[in-house]
Design a protein around this motif. Structure first.
Motif, short mmCIF file in Angstrom:
data_model
loop_
_atom_site.label_atom_id
_atom_site.label_comp_id
_atom_site.label_asym_id
_atom_site.label_seq_id
_atom_site.Cartn_x
_atom_site.Cartn_y
_atom_site.Cartn_z
N ASP A 75 0.86 -1.18 0.00
CA ASP A 75 0.00 0.00 0.00
C ASP A 75 0.90 1.24 0.00
OD1 ASP A 75 -1.66 2.18 0.72
OD2 ASP A 75 -3.04 0.83 1.76
N SER A 76 0.72 2.11 -0.98
CA SER A 76 1.58 3.30 -1.08
C SER A 76 1.47 4.19 0.15
CB SER A 76 1.19 4.10 -2.33
OG SER A 76 1.41 3.34 -3.50
N ASN A 77 0.32 4.17 0.83
CA ASN A 77 0.13 4.99 2.02
C ASN A 77 0.61 4.29 3.29
OD1 ASN A 77 -1.15 7.12 0.58
ND2 ASN A 77 -3.05 5.91 0.54
N ASP A 78 0.88 2.99 3.17
CA ASP A 78 1.36 2.21 4.32
C ASP A 78 2.33 1.16 3.80
OD1 ASP A 78 1.83 0.87 6.65
OD2 ASP A 78 -0.18 -0.01 6.82
N PRO A 79 3.59 1.55 3.54
CA PRO A 79 4.57 0.64 2.93
C PRO A 79 4.80 -0.64 3.71
CG PRO A 79 5.35 2.91 2.89
CD PRO A 79 4.13 2.90 3.76
N SER A 80 4.39 -0.69 4.97
CA SER A 80 4.58 -1.90 5.76
C SER A 80 3.47 -2.93 5.49
CB SER A 80 4.60 -1.58 7.26
OG SER A 80 3.34 -1.07 7.69
N SER A 81 2.45 -2.51 4.75
CA SER A 81 1.30 -3.38 4.48
C SER A 81 1.49 -4.09 3.15
CB SER A 81 0.01 -2.55 4.47
OG SER A 81 -1.10 -3.36 4.14
#
Length: 253
Positions: free
Chosen positions: A84-90
């Motif tokens: 997810d570009s807004n949550d790189p850890s996802s």
């Protein structure tokens, strides 16, 4: 095998083209994949594709096992991972290019290599043998193009990395030039995959064709194809089939 990444639950995924094909010069593939780069036309808004890292292994293994896919050969460095570009850890999806060794090319003093040569089990494929496998997308992100984007990036990597000294961090324009140059030459790998019969249309749109006879399935994939068929019949009442990239049909960028 390809699984949740493409709205399917398949037991093992990888392939080979039917009969014939132009002779291909054998080249060595570099096994490093590109870092995140600018979005291409087929990339998904809000999704970033990056190279797999060691920290991804646990997530990859858990997802692969949950989807009843082949849990062997999960080297994160061979993976392309969608986040997810807004949550790189996802991590929302991933897939890998798995190389297969030509045992008949081992040194003359290698016991296994000698056995393979004596049995005349020389490669029944041309060039480098690669398997597109472990294609997975989390359930809530399926049907949004994530699996397709990961698969296309893996196919691009297979072509881009053919040239010695290629720049894996190149932008889309320069990578596109490299892809077209390698396609014009005959330095192309044999790119295969195993999947459920019900999901072949997904891969056909990427340029893969079903292998019509087991005789033409690359030998290293035959055991996995057989085991995948057993799991597919028991788990989902489907058939496991082998497919191969037809480079003349590959839609490109």
């Amino acid at each position: 095998m390809a699984s949740l990444a493409v709205h399917l639950r398949s037991p093992f995924v990888g392939s080979r083209r039917g009969i014939g094909g132009a002779p291909q010069r054998r080249r060595t593939l570099t096994r490093t994949f590109s870092q995140p780069r600018a979005a291409a036309a087929h990339d998904v808004p809000g999704v970033t594709l990056r190279k797999g890292v060691s920290a991804d292994l646990e997530t990859i293994r858990e997802s692969v096992c949950r989807e009843k896919m082949n849990p062997l050969g999960l080297d994160p460095s061979r993976f392309v991972v969608a986040v997810d570009s807004n949550d790189p850890s996802s991590i929302i999806g991933f897939g890998q290019l798995k190389p297969w060794e030509s045992l008949s090319n081992r040194p003359g003093d290698d016991v296994l290599g000698n056995v393979i040569r004596q049995l005349r089990l020389t490669p029944n494929w041309t060039g480098e043998l690669l398997e597109l496998s472990s294609l997975v997308v989390v359930p809530e992100k399926r049907g949004k193009g994530v699996g397709r984007a990961v698969a296309r990036r893996l196919v691009e990597e297979a072509v881009v990395q053919l040239g010695d000294g290629s720049d894996s961090n190149a932008n889309d324009a320069s990578q596109g030039d490299t892809i077209r140059q390698n396609l014009r030459s005959q330095t192309l790998p044999t790119l295969c995959l195993l999947t459920l019969n019900s999901t072949t249309s997904f891969y056909e749109k990427l340029g893969f064709s079903k292998i019509v006879s087991n005789e033409y399935v690359p030998r290293p994939l035959r055991a996995e194809l057989f085991l995948g068929g057993v799991v597919a019949r028991i788990a989902v009442g489907d058939e496991c089939v082998a497919m191969k990239m037809d480079w003349e049909r590959w839609p490109g960028e």
